[in-house]
Scaffold this active site. Sequence first.
Site, PDB file in Angstrom:
ATOM      1  N   CYS A   1       0.967  -1.035   0.152  1.00  0.00           N
ATOM      2  CA  CYS A   1      -0.129  -0.111  -0.094  1.00  0.00           C
ATOM      3  C   CYS A   1       1.043   1.389   0.061  1.00  0.00           C
ATOM      4  O   CYS A   1       1.933   1.250   0.761  1.00  0.00           O
ATOM      5  CB  CYS A   1      -0.863   0.030   1.157  1.00  0.00           C
ATOM      6  SG  CYS A   1      -2.081  -1.241   1.246  1.00  0.00           S
TER       7      CYS A   1
ATOM      8  N   ARG B   1       3.803  -0.328  -4.748  1.00  0.00           N
ATOM      9  CA  ARG B   1       3.595  -1.008  -3.460  1.00  0.00           C
ATOM     10  C   ARG B   1       2.153  -1.793  -3.504  1.00  0.00           C
ATOM     11  O   ARG B   1       1.951  -2.232  -2.391  1.00  0.00           O
ATOM     12  CB  ARG B   1       3.408   0.303  -2.401  1.00  0.00           C
ATOM     13  CG  ARG B   1       4.724   1.098  -2.316  1.00  0.00           C
ATOM     14  CD  ARG B   1       4.632   2.008  -1.278  1.00  0.00           C
ATOM     15  NE  ARG B   1       4.669   1.408  -0.123  1.00  0.00           N
ATOM     16  CZ  ARG B   1       5.613   1.178   0.686  1.00  0.00           C
ATOM     17  NH1 ARG B   1       6.941   1.617   0.414  1.00  0.00           N
ATOM     18  NH2 ARG B   1       5.351   0.815   2.026  1.00  0.00           N
TER      19      ARG B   1
ATOM     20  N   TRP C   1      -2.827  -2.646  -1.746  1.00  0.00           N
ATOM     21  CA  TRP C   1      -2.610  -4.136  -1.870  1.00  0.00           C
ATOM     22  C   TRP C   1      -3.436  -4.841  -0.683  1.00  0.00           C
ATOM     23  O   TRP C   1      -3.112  -4.541   0.376  1.00  0.00           O
ATOM     24  CB  TRP C   1      -0.901  -4.200  -1.618  1.00  0.00           C
ATOM     25  CG  TRP C   1      -0.565  -6.017  -1.822  1.00  0.00           C
ATOM     26  CD1 TRP C   1      -0.140  -6.355  -3.117  1.00  0.00           C
ATOM     27  CD2 TRP C   1      -0.527  -6.890  -0.765  1.00  0.00           C
ATOM     28  NE1 TRP C   1       0.081  -7.497  -3.156  1.00  0.00           N
ATOM     29  CE2 TRP C   1       0.061  -8.027  -1.782  1.00  0.00           C
ATOM     30  CE3 TRP C   1      -0.733  -6.928   0.482  1.00  0.00           C
ATOM     31  CZ2 TRP C   1       0.089  -9.351  -1.035  1.00  0.00           C
ATOM     32  CZ3 TRP C   1      -0.380  -8.392   0.924  1.00  0.00           C
ATOM     33  CH2 TRP C   1      -0.109  -9.287   0.251  1.00  0.00           C
TER      34      TRP C   1
ATOM     35  N   ASN D   1      -1.749   1.883   5.684  1.00  0.00           N
ATOM     36  CA  ASN D   1      -0.677   1.054   5.103  1.00  0.00           C
ATOM     37  C   ASN D   1      -0.343   0.020   6.501  1.00  0.00           C
ATOM     38  O   ASN D   1       0.267   0.630   7.147  1.00  0.00           O
ATOM     39  CB  ASN D   1       0.409   1.506   4.597  1.00  0.00           C
ATOM     40  CG  ASN D   1       1.766   0.557   4.154  1.00  0.00           C
ATOM     41  OD1 ASN D   1       1.412  -0.632   4.053  1.00  0.00           O
ATOM     42  ND2 ASN D   1       2.865   1.037   4.440  1.00  0.00           N
ATOM     43  N   GLY D   2      -0.738  -1.076   6.277  1.00  0.00           N
ATOM     44  CA  GLY D   2      -0.362  -1.962   7.560  1.00  0.00           C
ATOM     45  C   GLY D   2      -1.390  -2.758   7.670  1.00  0.00           C
ATOM     46  O   GLY D   2      -2.371  -3.304   7.062  1.00  0.00           O
TER      47      GLY D   2
ATOM     48  N   GLU E   1      17.184 -17.677  -7.777  1.00  0.00           N
ATOM     49  CA  GLU E   1      16.719 -16.652  -8.328  1.00  0.00           C
ATOM     50  C   GLU E   1      16.164 -16.391  -9.797  1.00  0.00           C
ATOM     51  O   GLU E   1      15.372 -15.828  -9.878  1.00  0.00           O
ATOM     52  CB  GLU E   1      17.975 -15.649  -8.241  1.00  0.00           C
ATOM     53  CG  GLU E   1      17.780 -14.377  -8.832  1.00  0.00           C
ATOM     54  CD  GLU E   1      16.810 -13.329  -8.010  1.00  0.00           C
ATOM     55  OE1 GLU E   1      16.434 -13.728  -6.961  1.00  0.00           O
ATOM     56  OE2 GLU E   1      16.718 -12.262  -8.315  1.00  0.00           O
TER      57      GLU E   1
ATOM     58  N   LYS F   1      12.604 -15.103 -10.295  1.00  0.00           N
ATOM     59  CA  LYS F   1      12.268 -14.111 -11.479  1.00  0.00           C
ATOM     60  C   LYS F   1      11.117 -14.598 -12.478  1.00  0.00           C
ATOM     61  O   LYS F   1      10.432 -13.712 -12.682  1.00  0.00           O
ATOM     62  CB  LYS F   1      13.612 -13.701 -11.938  1.00  0.00           C
ATOM     63  CG  LYS F   1      13.956 -12.486 -12.256  1.00  0.00           C
ATOM     64  CD  LYS F   1      14.513 -11.501 -11.097  1.00  0.00           C
ATOM     65  CE  LYS F   1      13.753 -11.374  -9.885  1.00  0.00           C
ATOM     66  NZ  LYS F   1      14.270 -10.879  -8.783  1.00  0.00           N
TER      67      LYS F   1
ATOM     68  N   GLU G   1       7.604 -14.792 -10.644  1.00  0.00           N
ATOM     69  CA  GLU G   1       6.948 -13.641 -10.297  1.00  0.00           C
ATOM     70  C   GLU G   1       6.525 -12.884 -11.482  1.00  0.00           C
ATOM     71  O   GLU G   1       5.250 -12.151 -11.322  1.00  0.00           O
ATOM     72  CB  GLU G   1       7.742 -12.937  -9.156  1.00  0.00           C
ATOM     73  CG  GLU G   1       9.104 -12.276  -9.642  1.00  0.00           C
ATOM     74  CD  GLU G   1       9.636 -11.401  -8.537  1.00  0.00           C
ATOM     75  OE1 GLU G   1       8.961 -10.631  -7.722  1.00  0.00           O
ATOM     76  OE2 GLU G   1      10.804 -11.212  -8.638  1.00  0.00           O
TER      77      GLU G   1
ATOM     78  N   HIS H   1      17.291 -36.882  -7.024  1.00  0.00           N
ATOM     79  CA  HIS H   1      16.543 -37.294  -5.936  1.00  0.00           C
ATOM     80  C   HIS H   1      15.054 -36.826  -5.652  1.00  0.00           C
ATOM     81  O   HIS H   1      14.356 -36.497  -4.907  1.00  0.00           O
ATOM     82  CB  HIS H   1      17.202 -36.381  -4.620  1.00  0.00           C
ATOM     83  CG  HIS H   1      18.604 -37.024  -4.577  1.00  0.00           C
ATOM     84  ND1 HIS H   1      19.006 -38.109  -4.224  1.00  0.00           N
ATOM     85  CD2 HIS H   1      19.734 -36.446  -4.998  1.00  0.00           C
ATOM     86  CE1 HIS H   1      20.369 -38.434  -4.218  1.00  0.00           C
ATOM     87  NE2 HIS H   1      20.668 -37.228  -4.561  1.00  0.00           N
TER      88      HIS H   1
ATOM     89  N   LYS I   1       6.139  -4.166  -4.270  1.00  0.00           N
ATOM     90  CA  LYS I   1       7.519  -4.439  -4.392  1.00  0.00           C
ATOM     91  C   LYS I   1       8.201  -4.501  -2.737  1.00  0.00           C
ATOM     92  O   LYS I   1       8.999  -5.169  -2.453  1.00  0.00           O
ATOM     93  CB  LYS I   1       8.042  -2.702  -4.937  1.00  0.00           C
ATOM     94  CG  LYS I   1       9.529  -2.468  -4.570  1.00  0.00           C
ATOM     95  CD  LYS I   1      10.284  -3.104  -5.806  1.00  0.00           C
ATOM     96  CE  LYS I   1      11.711  -2.878  -5.770  1.00  0.00           C
ATOM     97  NZ  LYS I   1      12.487  -4.077  -6.396  1.00  0.00           N
TER      98      LYS I   1
HETATM   99  C1  AGP Z   1      12.345  -9.608  -5.907  1.00  0.00           C
HETATM  100  O1  AGP Z   1      12.151  -9.923  -7.328  1.00  0.00           O
HETATM  101  C2  AGP Z   1      11.123  -9.766  -5.213  1.00  0.00           C
HETATM  102  N1  AGP Z   1      10.135  -9.049  -5.393  1.00  0.00           N
HETATM  103  C3  AGP Z   1      11.265 -10.272  -3.604  1.00  0.00           C
HETATM  104  O2  AGP Z   1      11.409 -11.325  -3.283  1.00  0.00           O
HETATM  105  C4  AGP Z   1      11.987  -8.946  -2.765  1.00  0.00           C
HETATM  106  O3  AGP Z   1      13.514  -9.206  -3.212  1.00  0.00           O
HETATM  107  C5  AGP Z   1      11.711  -9.303  -1.335  1.00  0.00           C
HETATM  108  O4  AGP Z   1      10.456  -8.831  -1.013  1.00  0.00           O
HETATM  109  C6  AGP Z   1      12.637  -8.649  -0.323  1.00  0.00           C
HETATM  110  O5  AGP Z   1      12.631  -7.400  -0.568  1.00  0.00           O
HETATM  111  P1  AGP Z   1      13.708  -6.248   0.000  1.00  0.00           P
HETATM  112  O6  AGP Z   1      15.097  -6.572  -0.548  1.00  0.00           O
HETATM  113  O7  AGP Z   1      13.328  -4.770  -0.278  1.00  0.00           O
HETATM  114  O8  AGP Z   1      13.762  -6.384   1.705  1.00  0.00           O
END
Ligand code: AGP
Length: 617
Positions: A2, A27, A74, A100-101, A490, A494, A497, A513, A612
Amino acid sequence: MCGIVGYVGKQNAVSIILEGLKRLEYRGYDSAGVCVQQGRRLDVAKKAGRVENLAKVAAKHRFTATTGIGHTRWATHGGVTDANAHPHVSSDGKFALIHNGVIENYAQMKTFLAGKGFAFQSETDTEVLCNLIAYHYAKEPARAKGRNRFLESVRKTLRHVEGTYGIAVLCTDFPGEIVGARKASPLILGVGDGEYILASDASALVSRTQNVVYLKDGELAHLTPKGFSLSTLDQADVSPVVDRITWSIADSELGSHAHFMEKEIFEQPAALENAMRGRFSADGSTAQFGGLNISAGEFREMERFMFCACGTAWHACLVTEHLIERFARVPVEVDYASEFRYRNSPLDPRTLFFVMSQSGETIDTLAALREAKRKGYRVMAVNNVVGSSIAREADGGIYQHAGPEVGVASTKAFTSQLLIGAMIALYVARMRDMSFSDGVEYVNALKGAPDLVRQMLKQAPRIKAIAKRYAHYHDMLFLGRLSLFPLALEGALKLKEISYLHAEGYPAAEMKHGPIALISEKCPSVFFAPKGEIFSKIVSSMQEIKARKGPIIAIATAGAELPPGLADDVILMPECHEAVLPIIASIPVQLLSYYIALERGCDVDKPRNLAKSVTVE
Ligand code: AGP
């Protein structure tokens, strides 16, 4: 999660708020809304969907007020509907609130307020908070004598609240005023020329001012057209410290790029240069960090390192673990911040604790930092956003200086974390057994990383063509070993997401395994195959996949002798130092997932269900 914006000044509040919300949309983008105050009237416009939907609705209202609040959501409590969009207005119509929260005790307060005749239009915890303010305002006017009754009722309400919040509130009886407050959710105050802007982060206000006050947990801000004041939940006045943001609006503009993700992928050479600037010793054999607030001697005494983070930053910690153990021979433990905070793991007293976070606002990482501090550990932060909660609460730290990262998928922040991790490994190694000449070689390798990344970026058109051939699959595996196992994780993250394609990251040899059962001509594998001692083992794993008709993309070092025909597609990396390899290997997986997502028609900068910065548990 948010984004919130509040404006008090002389300009049209809605246009400033909408511009801020567009910048905060990363956000959360489930719904958006504004409320402006025209005299004693509150006018609300809100809509499920993106800020652009809200802008169309708001345009019809022709709002001209100079005070207002706005929100991009969000969803946590309640579905994605117009009714659940913020701002929420109290049932007596006196207060409007954005939040936000998460208010954890909202259900109990809702029952209490319903018993007092309050009615609710939404399923949100925020509407409960708004009505609780109205309740306190109506109930205790006398107590606020000599003080601002609006401010005092917000303060009183927040004392009853469990959970997290960044809020901004309007009250019909106080035209031109906003009360804001924060606990665990970020809130900053921009101090402009005759105007004040509250926002979740600097991107929402930097086009109007670079002077900001970072609110601390438990602080309230009271904005009026004549000025602002800060105070605590206990009514103590706080002297504001005005900081200056060092970046400008141009840094968070898209420019000629189609997406922020693309822009940020191509900004990586510069981000790496910024992360290194001034951070090597004069003799060029080790790293140096200005903000650790721990002497080299104390650092030398540490017998163990612990790293906590979430998501992509956690992957950067895993690479850092590998490099520290490999080059400095000091044991490292890495944990998900969300697990560490509840796990109560026993730590050696001579452990130095690190958290990594691009945003510096990830609630689990912040909680892990607090838990580690509570247990008496010194906590260092690797963090990109200057003035973030994590940066301010850590005992010391290393700023990434990667510039604003807007795309939800972390790219340049990741590689700059990898670089800083590699520099930490060097720093520790040079305090122990690494020789001067090996140190010089390591430093030179790091200095050369931006150019190697430039070389990798030149392959973008080829990687785009490869991506086209793989975009129609439903599953994909990423396989790597040693420092590139975290890169496999990673790569899979990527892809998941931003393209919604199912992907898994695995250590290549673990295939046998279990995951090998997934392999068929319908499930491609991306293999990291760098030159080195276990290259032949990786080739064997590739053979096992090939024998089961699995398509293969190999990301291999130029000159590595892959058996002809084993990989269906090969992306070559230049030969490089071990500390640089994970940085170089990041580029093809970032580009591959970006182009696959484009090919699948996905909104790469705003993937579904994500935000984000994850500021709720
Ligand atoms: C990364 O592509 C993600 N969107 C997510 O995993 C992110 O890295 C994670 O939420 C941590 O965020 P930060 O580095 O702002 O703490």
